[in-house]
Design an enzyme around this catalytic site. Structure first.
Site, mmCIF file in Angstrom:
data_model
loop_
_atom_site.group_PDB
_atom_site.id
_atom_site.type_symbol
_atom_site.label_atom_id
_atom_site.label_comp_id
_atom_site.label_asym_id
_atom_site.label_seq_id
_atom_site.Cartn_x
_atom_site.Cartn_y
_atom_site.Cartn_z
ATOM 1 N N GLY A 175 16.236 67.440 -21.640
ATOM 2 C CA GLY A 175 16.648 68.590 -22.430
ATOM 3 C C GLY A 175 17.842 68.327 -23.322
ATOM 4 O O GLY A 175 17.995 67.247 -23.899
ATOM 5 N N ILE A 193 21.914 71.436 -31.537
ATOM 6 C CA ILE A 193 23.346 71.465 -31.226
ATOM 7 C C ILE A 193 24.033 70.142 -31.556
ATOM 8 O O ILE A 193 25.225 70.120 -31.856
ATOM 9 C CB ILE A 193 23.591 71.873 -29.757
ATOM 10 C CG1 ILE A 193 25.048 72.313 -29.559
ATOM 11 C CG2 ILE A 193 23.183 70.765 -28.795
ATOM 12 C CD1 ILE A 193 25.317 73.016 -28.257
ATOM 13 N N ASN A 211 23.909 67.584 -15.930
ATOM 14 C CA ASN A 211 23.655 67.572 -14.492
ATOM 15 C C ASN A 211 24.929 67.071 -13.814
ATOM 16 O O ASN A 211 25.862 66.620 -14.485
ATOM 17 C CB ASN A 211 22.421 66.727 -14.143
ATOM 18 C CG ASN A 211 22.575 65.277 -14.559
ATOM 19 O OD1 ASN A 211 23.596 64.640 -14.301
ATOM 20 N ND2 ASN A 211 21.563 64.744 -15.218
ATOM 21 N N TYR A 229 16.516 74.281 -15.154
ATOM 22 C CA TYR A 229 17.187 74.978 -14.048
ATOM 23 C C TYR A 229 16.659 76.400 -13.849
ATOM 24 O O TYR A 229 16.997 77.051 -12.873
ATOM 25 C CB TYR A 229 18.700 74.994 -14.243
ATOM 26 C CG TYR A 229 19.380 73.665 -13.964
ATOM 27 C CD1 TYR A 229 18.659 72.474 -13.824
ATOM 28 C CD2 TYR A 229 20.751 73.591 -13.834
ATOM 29 C CE1 TYR A 229 19.284 71.273 -13.568
ATOM 30 C CE2 TYR A 229 21.391 72.387 -13.575
ATOM 31 C CZ TYR A 229 20.651 71.230 -13.448
ATOM 32 O OH TYR A 229 21.279 70.031 -13.187
ATOM 33 N N SER A 272 21.559 76.408 -18.328
ATOM 34 C CA SER A 272 20.703 76.665 -17.152
ATOM 35 C C SER A 272 19.345 77.296 -17.460
ATOM 36 O O SER A 272 18.593 77.573 -16.544
ATOM 37 C CB SER A 272 21.421 77.530 -16.099
ATOM 38 O OG SER A 272 22.363 76.759 -15.388
ATOM 39 N N ASP A 324 20.916 67.847 -22.544
ATOM 40 C CA ASP A 324 21.754 66.776 -22.007
ATOM 41 C C ASP A 324 21.304 65.429 -22.567
ATOM 42 O O ASP A 324 22.110 64.649 -23.090
ATOM 43 C CB ASP A 324 21.678 66.806 -20.477
ATOM 44 C CG ASP A 324 22.647 65.852 -19.785
ATOM 45 O OD1 ASP A 324 23.622 65.413 -20.420
ATOM 46 O OD2 ASP A 324 22.439 65.586 -18.593
ATOM 47 N N GLY A 375 16.800 75.970 -19.153
ATOM 48 C CA GLY A 375 15.702 75.011 -19.250
ATOM 49 C C GLY A 375 15.128 74.729 -17.875
ATOM 50 O O GLY A 375 14.665 75.637 -17.175
#
Length: 171
Positions: free
Chosen positions: A32, A11, A24, A121, A117, A34, A119
């Site tokens: 990940g 991405i 987060n 999460y 969410s 983020d 990954g």
């Protein structure tokens, strides 16, 4: 829905007005997608994120894209999966809807989303894909000025879930 497409890839390399970060609540980077977005954007991103004072689950905030090909990053905080009975589907839908609206309000017309969410999460990827496609489809009907939304899968299995969800949306 020809305005929604999917691909397997990174991405941080997609050329759109805004990429969405599965952040987060601190917005200061993590693991990940983020962490990958923060690393690719450069250190200026964390400085701008500090000024935003965090973000609640389901909400979205926008920053510049810095060293990314995307002009902007829309940060959203997905729900942690707790079995599905604690509002997770609605919160996940809000992530997609609020991200598109915040981006749109800031002049963005092309977007790229990760699988929010799914990954660490723990959200089941097949259910998350259905919510993503349904939420995005609803917003695109309300905002015809949005040109395209690309759902970026990190692997072939995630991509298959997105393709299935897109197929259902076209039926």
């Amino acid at each position: 829905m020809d305005r929604i497409k999917t691909l397997v890839g990174d991405i941080t390399r997609v050329e759109v007005d805004a990429i969405v970060n599965a952040a987060n609540s601190s917005l200061l980077g993590g693991g990940g997608v983020d962490g990958a977005i923060h690393r690719a954007a450069g250190p200026e991103l964390v400085h701008e994120c500090r000024l935003l004072a965090g973000c609640k689950t389901g909400q979205a905030k926008i920053t510049k894209g810095y060293k990314l090909p995307a002009k902007h990053i829309v940060h959203t905080v997905g729900p942690v999966w707790r079995g599905g009975s604690e509002g997770e589907p609605d919160l996940l839908a809000q992530c997609y809807e609020n991200s598109l609206r915040v981006g749109f309000d800031n002049g963005c017309r092309t977007f790229a989303f990760p699988a929010i969410s799914t990954g660490i999460y723990g959200y089941p990827a097949d259910q998350a894909a259905e919510i993503a496609v349904g939420s995005i489809t609803r917003v695109l009907k309300e905002l015809p000025e949005i040109e395209s939304v690309t759902l970026v899968a990190f692997d072939n299995k995630s991509h298959a879930h997105l393709m299935t969800a897109l197929g259902r949306a076209e039926d």
